[in-house]
Scaffold this active site. Sequence first.
Site, short mmCIF file in Angstrom:
data_model
loop_
_atom_site.label_atom_id
_atom_site.label_comp_id
_atom_site.label_asym_id
_atom_site.label_seq_id
_atom_site.Cartn_x
_atom_site.Cartn_y
_atom_site.Cartn_z
N PHE A 1 0.83 -1.21 0.00
CA PHE A 1 0.00 0.00 0.00
C PHE A 1 0.85 1.25 0.00
O PHE A 1 2.07 1.20 0.20
CB PHE A 1 -0.99 0.00 1.17
N ILE B 1 9.71 -2.81 2.09
CA ILE B 1 8.43 -3.16 1.46
C ILE B 1 7.31 -2.56 2.30
O ILE B 1 7.21 -2.83 3.50
CB ILE B 1 8.26 -4.70 1.40
N LYS B 2 6.49 -1.73 1.67
CA LYS B 2 5.36 -1.15 2.41
C LYS B 2 4.20 -2.14 2.26
O LYS B 2 3.31 -2.00 1.43
CB LYS B 2 5.02 0.23 1.86
N SER B 3 4.26 -3.18 3.08
CA SER B 3 3.33 -4.30 2.92
C SER B 3 2.11 -4.13 3.81
O SER B 3 2.07 -3.26 4.68
CB SER B 3 4.04 -5.60 3.29
#
Length: 321
Positions: free
Chosen positions: A51, A167-169
Amino acid sequence: MTNETSPILREEAPPARPTDGTVYVSGAFRPAADAAVSVFDHGLLYGDGVFEGIRAYNGRIFKLERHVERLFDSAKAIRLEIPHTPGEVCDIVVEACRRNEIHDGYIRLVVTRGPGDLGIDPRTCRRAEVIVIVRPQLAIYRAPTDGIRVITSAFRRNAIDATSPSIKSLNYLNNVLARIEANDRGADEALMLDAQGYVAEATVDNFFIVTDHALLAPPTATNLKGITREALLSVAVGLNIRAEERPFTLFDVWTAREAFICGTAAEVVPVISVDGRTIGSGGVGPVTSRIVAAYHELVRSQGRPIQPAPPAREMVAGYRV
Ligand code: PXG
């Protein structure tokens, strides 16, 4: 029992949430009240997705292209194929802002693995789900601008050989646990260390300190490559403030002249104490003040316009019309 049948529940129920507006989901713009994803979506079942949190100021979307680039980088790292080009994703975000008549607002761009079978294997998910939610300014979190109190969490930021912190998980549980710890300990935010014990970042924000020597930010191997952080490093150059990216410890934090957190939602928020140690004078320091002012200026002066440019004025018979 529903709210309608229980006066007690009705009294205690939170006020109705605004469900107006338009959300992009499953390939179309839909009324927010009807916008939904499948219960089989692996974003929900396994946190399998990525996101971005983006802001619009003054009719423009700040760093839109950079956010979309980071979204694609996060997706690439988890082998998630976004069924659009970056340009198309930018256009969907702009259109979402137009349809919601956004001038200043907050944009949540989410890509999940999409619906699949139970079981983590992403091969059962046929198509990624792209979601764009847009909300007016007031809905977003506002940190106190006169400074926050921070504690160091016992939860370490993800190790770089686990799910990379770059990682913008959709997997924020580690950060959520740190946030709960801050809540329990009466603090406004939690600082997270990396596996070696160096300072990584806060739960949803990057972290800077100011020493006598320079403005310092931890290198991004151990934290999110924050877009506000990047912008502030450029702002520092413009302000003639020496800035360095290098690892530092809690000792450096406790003895810093100034400290602040930064992120899209919070912007730049001074930190006035860490683990019970007052930072500097306990107020907003001079370097932080200059950076806050310059950042506010920056976000309001650039970005992708939400409304199309007015048609160029034409010359008719020698007159500008
Ligand atoms: N670190 C982490 C772990 C984050 O999640 C930042 C730093 C700051 O990055 P940007 O690119 O925003 O400067 C983030 C950002 C939310 C929310 O709703 C979270 C973020 C951004 C916007 C909203 O909690 N994370």
